[in-house]
Design a protein around this motif. Sequence first.
Motif, PDB file in Angstrom:
ATOM      1  N   GLY A 114      22.564  77.680 -28.277  1.00  0.00           N
ATOM      2  CA  GLY A 114      21.396  77.522 -29.132  1.00  0.00           C
ATOM      3  C   GLY A 114      21.728  77.749 -30.589  1.00  0.00           C
ATOM      4  O   GLY A 114      21.309  76.987 -31.466  1.00  0.00           O
ATOM      5  N   VAL A 115      22.514  78.806 -30.861  1.00  0.00           N
ATOM      6  CA  VAL A 115      22.920  79.098 -32.232  1.00  0.00           C
ATOM      7  C   VAL A 115      23.807  77.979 -32.775  1.00  0.00           C
ATOM      8  O   VAL A 115      23.631  77.507 -33.908  1.00  0.00           O
ATOM      9  N   ALA A 116      24.771  77.530 -31.953  1.00  0.00           N
ATOM     10  CA  ALA A 116      25.668  76.454 -32.388  1.00  0.00           C
ATOM     11  C   ALA A 116      24.893  75.169 -32.661  1.00  0.00           C
ATOM     12  O   ALA A 116      25.110  74.496 -33.669  1.00  0.00           O
ATOM     13  N   GLY A 117      23.958  74.838 -31.754  1.00  0.00           N
ATOM     14  CA  GLY A 117      23.175  73.625 -31.945  1.00  0.00           C
ATOM     15  C   GLY A 117      22.325  73.685 -33.194  1.00  0.00           C
ATOM     16  O   GLY A 117      22.223  72.709 -33.937  1.00  0.00           O
ATOM     17  N   GLU A 118      21.710  74.842 -33.457  1.00  0.00           N
ATOM     18  CA  GLU A 118      20.876  74.962 -34.643  1.00  0.00           C
ATOM     19  C   GLU A 118      21.702  74.877 -35.916  1.00  0.00           C
ATOM     20  O   GLU A 118      21.276  74.291 -36.916  1.00  0.00           O
ATOM     21  N   ARG A 125      22.544  65.776 -30.956  1.00  0.00           N
ATOM     22  CA  ARG A 125      22.879  65.668 -29.533  1.00  0.00           C
ATOM     23  C   ARG A 125      24.250  66.286 -29.319  1.00  0.00           C
ATOM     24  O   ARG A 125      25.256  65.788 -29.808  1.00  0.00           O
ATOM     25  N   LEU A 126      24.284  67.395 -28.564  1.00  0.00           N
ATOM     26  CA  LEU A 126      25.499  68.167 -28.388  1.00  0.00           C
ATOM     27  C   LEU A 126      26.408  67.532 -27.346  1.00  0.00           C
ATOM     28  O   LEU A 126      26.011  66.629 -26.608  1.00  0.00           O
ATOM     29  N   ALA A 127      27.624  68.033 -27.265  1.00  0.00           N
ATOM     30  CA  ALA A 127      28.610  67.466 -26.348  1.00  0.00           C
ATOM     31  C   ALA A 127      28.178  67.593 -24.890  1.00  0.00           C
ATOM     32  O   ALA A 127      28.556  66.771 -24.049  1.00  0.00           O
ATOM     33  N   ASP A 128      27.386  68.622 -24.559  1.00  0.00           N
ATOM     34  CA  ASP A 128      26.936  68.803 -23.171  1.00  0.00           C
ATOM     35  C   ASP A 128      25.685  67.989 -22.847  1.00  0.00           C
ATOM     36  O   ASP A 128      25.128  68.107 -21.762  1.00  0.00           O
ATOM     37  N   GLY A 129      25.241  67.172 -23.784  1.00  0.00           N
ATOM     38  CA  GLY A 129      24.112  66.297 -23.539  1.00  0.00           C
ATOM     39  C   GLY A 129      22.775  66.837 -24.001  1.00  0.00           C
ATOM     40  O   GLY A 129      21.801  66.092 -24.068  1.00  0.00           O
ATOM     41  N   ARG A 130      22.710  68.122 -24.326  1.00  0.00           N
ATOM     42  CA  ARG A 130      21.441  68.676 -24.790  1.00  0.00           C
ATOM     43  C   ARG A 130      21.217  68.318 -26.255  1.00  0.00           C
ATOM     44  O   ARG A 130      22.154  68.028 -26.989  1.00  0.00           O
ATOM     45  N   THR A 131      19.947  68.356 -26.656  1.00  0.00           N
ATOM     46  CA  THR A 131      19.582  67.988 -28.017  1.00  0.00           C
ATOM     47  C   THR A 131      18.887  69.155 -28.701  1.00  0.00           C
ATOM     48  O   THR A 131      17.957  69.748 -28.147  1.00  0.00           O
ATOM     49  N   THR A 132      19.362  69.491 -29.872  1.00  0.00           N
ATOM     50  CA  THR A 132      18.715  70.492 -30.705  1.00  0.00           C
ATOM     51  C   THR A 132      18.035  69.788 -31.866  1.00  0.00           C
ATOM     52  O   THR A 132      18.639  68.934 -32.521  1.00  0.00           O
ATOM     53  N   VAL A 133      16.790  70.148 -32.111  1.00  0.00           N
ATOM     54  CA  VAL A 133      16.028  69.521 -33.183  1.00  0.00           C
ATOM     55  C   VAL A 133      15.627  70.588 -34.192  1.00  0.00           C
ATOM     56  O   VAL A 133      15.113  71.650 -33.823  1.00  0.00           O
ATOM     57  N   VAL A 171      15.095  75.165 -51.166  1.00  0.00           N
ATOM     58  CA  VAL A 171      14.188  76.205 -50.692  1.00  0.00           C
ATOM     59  C   VAL A 171      13.473  75.662 -49.460  1.00  0.00           C
ATOM     60  O   VAL A 171      12.962  74.535 -49.483  1.00  0.00           O
ATOM     61  N   THR A 172      13.436  76.420 -48.382  1.00  0.00           N
ATOM     62  CA  THR A 172      12.728  76.009 -47.176  1.00  0.00           C
ATOM     63  C   THR A 172      11.262  76.409 -47.297  1.00  0.00           C
ATOM     64  O   THR A 172      10.943  77.580 -47.481  1.00  0.00           O
ATOM     65  N   LEU A 173      10.380  75.423 -47.185  1.00  0.00           N
ATOM     66  CA  LEU A 173       8.948  75.673 -47.273  1.00  0.00           C
ATOM     67  C   LEU A 173       8.315  75.825 -45.897  1.00  0.00           C
ATOM     68  O   LEU A 173       7.298  76.500 -45.746  1.00  0.00           O
ATOM     69  N   ARG A 174       8.879  75.155 -44.893  1.00  0.00           N
ATOM     70  CA  ARG A 174       8.398  75.271 -43.514  1.00  0.00           C
ATOM     71  C   ARG A 174       9.519  74.889 -42.584  1.00  0.00           C
ATOM     72  O   ARG A 174      10.350  74.053 -42.914  1.00  0.00           O
ATOM     73  N   GLN A 175       9.566  75.508 -41.404  1.00  0.00           N
ATOM     74  CA  GLN A 175      10.647  75.218 -40.454  1.00  0.00           C
ATOM     75  C   GLN A 175      10.164  75.391 -39.030  1.00  0.00           C
ATOM     76  O   GLN A 175       9.365  76.266 -38.727  1.00  0.00           O
ATOM     77  N   ASP A 176      10.662  74.526 -38.140  1.00  0.00           N
ATOM     78  CA  ASP A 176      10.549  74.763 -36.696  1.00  0.00           C
ATOM     79  C   ASP A 176      11.752  74.138 -36.035  1.00  0.00           C
ATOM     80  O   ASP A 176      12.361  73.212 -36.558  1.00  0.00           O
ATOM     81  N   SER A 177      12.134  74.670 -34.878  1.00  0.00           N
ATOM     82  CA  SER A 177      13.345  74.208 -34.216  1.00  0.00           C
ATOM     83  C   SER A 177      13.241  74.470 -32.732  1.00  0.00           C
ATOM     84  O   SER A 177      12.339  75.142 -32.258  1.00  0.00           O
ATOM     85  N   GLY A 178      14.234  73.951 -31.973  1.00  0.00           N
ATOM     86  CA  GLY A 178      14.288  74.181 -30.545  1.00  0.00           C
ATOM     87  C   GLY A 178      15.089  73.104 -29.839  1.00  0.00           C
ATOM     88  O   GLY A 178      15.524  72.126 -30.455  1.00  0.00           O
ATOM     89  N   PHE A 179      15.312  73.308 -28.541  1.00  0.00           N
ATOM     90  CA  PHE A 179      15.973  72.296 -27.716  1.00  0.00           C
ATOM     91  C   PHE A 179      14.961  71.232 -27.340  1.00  0.00           C
ATOM     92  O   PHE A 179      13.799  71.521 -27.073  1.00  0.00           O
ATOM     93  N   ASP A 180      15.397  70.010 -27.340  1.00  0.00           N
ATOM     94  CA  ASP A 180      14.557  68.881 -26.931  1.00  0.00           C
ATOM     95  C   ASP A 180      15.113  68.329 -25.635  1.00  0.00           C
ATOM     96  O   ASP A 180      16.286  67.979 -25.548  1.00  0.00           O
ATOM     97  N   PRO A 181      14.280  68.226 -24.587  1.00  0.00           N
ATOM     98  CA  PRO A 181      14.781  67.746 -23.297  1.00  0.00           C
ATOM     99  C   PRO A 181      15.106  66.266 -23.275  1.00  0.00           C
ATOM    100  O   PRO A 181      15.720  65.779 -22.348  1.00  0.00           O
ATOM    101  N   ARG A 182      14.665  65.533 -24.303  1.00  0.00           N
ATOM    102  CA  ARG A 182      14.909  64.089 -24.285  1.00  0.00           C
ATOM    103  C   ARG A 182      16.366  63.770 -24.557  1.00  0.00           C
ATOM    104  O   ARG A 182      17.038  64.480 -25.261  1.00  0.00           O
TER     105      ARG A 182
END
Length: 283
Positions: free
Chosen positions: A42-46, A246-254, A272-283
């Motif tokens: 998760g950290v690497a993908g982000e 899209r990571l080497a293992d097929g998962r996607t971090t957005v 400057v970051t004004l807003r942020q959201d993140s996470g793994f995407d199953p697609r």
Amino acid sequence: MKSRGAALVLVLWLVAMLTALIGGFALSARVEALQGKLLRDGVAGEEIARAGIEYALVRLVDEQPKTRWLPDGRAYAWHFADAELRIRIVDETGKVDLNQADVGLLSALMQVLGSEPAQAEAVAAAIVDWRDEDSLTQPVGGAEDPDYAAAGLPYGAKDAPFETVAEVEQVLGMTPELFARMQPFLTLHAGRVMPDPNLAPEPVLRALGLDPAEYEARRQAADIDPAMQQFIGAGSGTYSIESRARLADGRTTVLRRVVRAGSGPIPASAYVTLRQDSGFDPR
């Protein structure tokens, strides 16, 4: 013989207990290893997705028109650290500003996104009533404190500007489904009553009563002839950037951020970051 039988039973019981303990320890170690791998990935993908955002900001100010990226919502591909990235950049001035747009534009956007005219007009008027300072409803309707009380809500109209885009979910008549459709096209950072059509996504163009095909043709022309980029513009410096890795293992971090280019609070930071959201995407 009885003592030997009792001893055998005791030994078997101890063996069973030790087996259970070892099995439990092995399972716990396995779970912790999987949790550690998930956290590491998760950290690497982000971080890879964050690299995409920073690379996009570099390409936005590229002095070469042929390699410059444009903040008009198109997808750009980039390869980094064994990951395939798709990056979209939208200038915030191409969106509808919740603190500036009038009832007509807000209503038109909702209708473009599938709302019935009556619902769209009522919610649009309620949005304007939420942010204005008076206690009078809009000529086409709207919602002030008595309307919220009648709906059983423990709060009334804010009578002050929106502080976050998500705050619009508190407006009377807004539904989670409607908010989900509107969110990608809303901003607080444009500072304009009307969005810039040269940088606006298709639903916003349609809400403005413009032909998206005409503006799409301009953007395609800019791909062929970089001199045409002057008709699109270089952007305001405040952007929504989506970096999908899209990571080497097929998962996607957005990773999605609204950023303002320029010196940030951290020395040598480029934005400057004004807003942020993140996470793994199953697609």
